[in-house]
Design a protein around this motif. Structure first.
Motif, short mmCIF file in Angstrom:
data_model
loop_
_atom_site.label_atom_id
_atom_site.label_comp_id
_atom_site.label_asym_id
_atom_site.label_seq_id
_atom_site.Cartn_x
_atom_site.Cartn_y
_atom_site.Cartn_z
N ALA A 1 93.22 2.90 19.38
CA ALA A 1 93.84 3.92 18.95
C ALA A 1 93.36 5.69 19.72
N ASN A 2 91.93 5.58 19.81
CA ASN A 2 90.71 6.62 19.95
C ASN A 2 92.10 7.50 21.27
N ALA A 3 92.52 6.05 22.65
CA ALA A 3 92.74 6.13 24.05
C ALA A 3 93.89 6.61 23.33
N LYS A 4 95.27 5.85 22.48
CA LYS A 4 96.39 6.44 22.84
C LYS A 4 96.63 8.15 21.89
N THR A 5 96.05 8.47 21.50
CA THR A 5 95.92 9.57 20.61
C THR A 5 95.22 10.47 21.80
N TRP B 1 81.34 -13.58 21.04
CA TRP B 1 81.71 -12.29 20.57
C TRP B 1 82.81 -11.45 20.87
N THR B 2 83.24 -12.20 22.18
CA THR B 2 84.77 -11.33 22.57
C THR B 2 85.52 -11.09 21.65
N PRO B 3 85.72 -9.74 21.56
CA PRO B 3 87.23 -9.55 21.31
C PRO B 3 88.41 -9.93 21.52
N GLU B 4 89.69 -9.81 20.65
CA GLU B 4 90.50 -10.26 21.44
C GLU B 4 91.52 -9.24 22.81
N ILE B 5 91.64 -8.85 23.11
CA ILE B 5 92.33 -7.39 24.02
C ILE B 5 93.33 -7.86 24.55
N LYS B 6 94.20 -7.47 23.94
CA LYS B 6 96.16 -7.47 24.48
C LYS B 6 96.04 -7.27 26.08
N GLU B 7 96.86 -7.34 26.69
CA GLU B 7 97.41 -6.91 27.95
C GLU B 7 97.78 -5.61 27.75
N GLY B 8 96.97 -5.17 28.67
CA GLY B 8 97.18 -3.30 28.95
C GLY B 8 96.56 -2.79 28.11
N ASP B 9 95.70 -3.03 27.08
CA ASP B 9 94.75 -3.11 26.54
C ASP B 9 93.62 -1.51 27.24
N LEU B 10 93.16 -2.88 28.16
CA LEU B 10 91.53 -1.95 29.03
C LEU B 10 92.47 -0.83 30.48
N ILE C 1 92.82 2.69 27.89
CA ILE C 1 90.79 2.64 27.64
C ILE C 1 91.04 3.42 29.05
N ALA C 2 91.00 2.59 30.13
CA ALA C 2 90.31 3.40 31.23
C ALA C 2 91.04 4.84 31.97
N GLN C 3 92.16 4.65 31.28
CA GLN C 3 93.37 5.60 31.66
C GLN C 3 93.15 7.24 30.57
N ASN C 4 92.48 7.08 29.20
CA ASN C 4 92.59 8.73 28.59
C ASN C 4 91.66 8.62 28.36
#
Ligand code: BGP
Length: 498
Positions: free
Chosen positions: A237-241, A310-319, A322-325
């Motif tokens: 959500a932070n990266a998308k904002t 404890w690894t969370p579910e991370i959808k394709e493209g999420d990382l 996050i890296a780009q924003n």
């Protein structure tokens, strides 16, 4: 943007740059009151009497519902919702001369339940009026999008940030306010002190376990794995904002806001075990900093996930997202430092972590809060952040809560506050001379408001006194404490005279 705030090479000795933003900071839930007015519905803070206490919710056999008993100081708070004009006059060009004032938009004024498609126009219109008045007073708004104010319905219905659906609800809210206020607000902070998610999942993290249960304790149920999942949703959500803000209007700057007192943690001894324990503790505290500033999960977090499942579910493209924003700047609160001994656990309150006593710190705020006063900790913290993240820094919370009563002449002589702020500003100046790029200093609670941690009025931070007590007695009249004129002078002299 990087060089906009200051270039330490141009400065002679320690000084604040000319465009340094002086001001103060508050949060809607602690000052506005009017908690159900103009279409607003309940948010997480409305059902809590402070972050350090259990939220007043009960399980009715099928779902959670509010179970509010007794008096809630936040429900009317200091009635800033109706009195903002007079209050801003005390802070802006007619008063202390603030150049910036941090407020939060109360999410549930804009989307009362949180999952509506269309916003509440009355809520939007209120913040239009507020921002217009700030500009009239020569004040630049600094806006927190969520300061412990997630609409309650999103928690009771969906479990809050544990649920990936929250990302879309948030983006609808974020888009609405970024679009609407783009010409009035330049500085945005996404989630207040989001690292407190792990300590206060309900109010700070906007998380609630909605599986069937037999207990009325809402704060204690969640596992670390679940909280990391919530953290991942928040990171997306932070990266998308950040992305959205740049698309809507690239003049807007988006910062992360974290509680970073706990980065100023000192080892109890020079035993390497203590030193390493501190380093690991700091890395844990910096979990969101790594994510929001460097755009990646830290090695330490991944190790924790690996070793504990404890690894969370991370959808394709999420990382990649996050890296780009990553954020434009780091906004943070600093109140006090702490000491850690290997093997000992730290406790937390709203001022950060606390562990063993520091024998070198002899100055404490008076009882009952007794926070250690460590101005050097602020310089240490700024340098720490500058070295690792190389982003502009913004002190958006620093201050001291005191139990104060006017004397027979109605005056409050808050010398302790004045000393606290002066000493911290001296060290901030040193940090700037050290090479840290600091955008501004926003004193926490320039007007007395309800405390976040214990939900009380009597813990006062203000330069402005508000006649109101814990039980709701008092006229709500505002008056200037001794520190008022002093802070005004600090701003007038751009911190040359402290
Ligand atoms: C921070 C919060 C603020 C605030 C401050 C002081 O954690 O972001 O909302 O109130 O701490 O804490 P307290 O009010 O508990 O003294």
């Amino acid at each position: 943007m990087m060089n906009q705030w200051n270039n330490p090479d141009d400065m002679q000795g320690a000084a604040f740059p000319e465009n340094f933003l002086w001001g103060g900071a508050v949060a809607a839930n602690q000052c506005e009151g009017a908690y159900l007015e103009d279409g607003k519905k309940l948010d997480v803070s409305d059902v809590s009497k402070g972050l350090l206490k259990e939220p007043m919710m009960k399980w009715n056999g099928e779902k959670w519902e509010p179970d509010m008993k007794g008096y809630f100081p936040t429900h009317e708070a200091i009635d800033f919702y109706h009195r903002y004009k007079d209050d801003l006059a005390l802070m802006g060009k007619d008063g202390m001369g603030f150049q910036a004032f941090r407020i939060s938009i109360s999410w549930s004024r804009i989307f009362p339940d949180g999952d509506e498609e269309k916003p509440n126009e009355k809520g939007l219109a209120y913040y239009d009026r507020l921002f217009d008045e700030m500009h009239t007073q020569g004040i630049e708004p600094v806006v927190t999008m969520s300061h412990y104010e997630t609409p309650l319905h999103l928690l009771t219905e969906y479990g809050g940030w544990l649920n990936g659906k929250m990302i879309d609800f948030w983006l609808n809210y974020a888009w609405t306010i970024l679009e609407r206020y783009q010409d009035k607000v330049k500085y945005w902070l996404t989630f207040n002190e989001i690292n407190n998610l792990f300590k206060f999942p309900f109010a700070a993290g906007g998380c609630l376990d909605i599986r069937p249960k037999h207990t009325d304790k809402v704060n204690q149920d969640l596992t670390k794995k679940e909280l990391y999942q919530a953290a991942h949703h928040i990171a997306v959500a932070n990266a998308k904002t950040v992305h959205l803000a740049r698309e809507i209007n690239s003049d807007m700057k988006v910062g992360a806001m974290l509680s970073l007192s706990s980065l100023a943690t000192y080892p109890a001894t020079c035993d390497p075990a203590d030193v390493l324990a501190v380093q690991q503790f700091q890395h844990q505290q910096a979990f969101f900093l790594e994510l929001f500033c460097k755009g990646k999960y830290s090695g330490l977090a991944k190790r924790e996930w690996r070793e504990n499942g404890w690894t969370p579910e991370i959808k394709e493209g999420d990382l990649q997202l996050i890296a780009q924003n990553t954020v434009d700047f780091i906004a943070f609160s600093y109140y006090k430092s702490c000491v850690l001994k290997d093997g000992e656990t730290m406790k937390t309150d709203t001022g950060g972590a606390y562990g063993a006593n520091n024998p070198y710190i002899t100055d404490y705020s008076p009882q009952p809060w007794r926070w250690p006063v460590d101005p050097l900790g602020l310089r240490y913290l700024c340098n720490y952040l500058n070295n690792i993240y190389e982003k502009p820094l913004f002190v958006v919370e620093n201050g001291i809560g005191l139990h104060e009563k006017p004397d027979d002449e109605g005056k409050i002589h808050d010398d302790f506050r004045r000393r606290y702020v002066a000493e911290h500003l001296k060290q901030l100046k040193e940090a700037i001379a050290d090479g840290c790029r600091v955008m501004g200093y926003l004193y926490w609670g320039p007007i007395d408001i309800v405390s976040a941690g214990t939900g009380e009025m009597r813990k006062r931070y203000g330069f402005i006194y508000v006649d109101r007590d814990n039980e709701g007695n008092g006229t709500l009249k505002r008056s200037k404490k001794a520190s008022f004129d002093w802070y005004k002078h600090v701003i007038e002299t751009n911190g040359r005279e402290l």
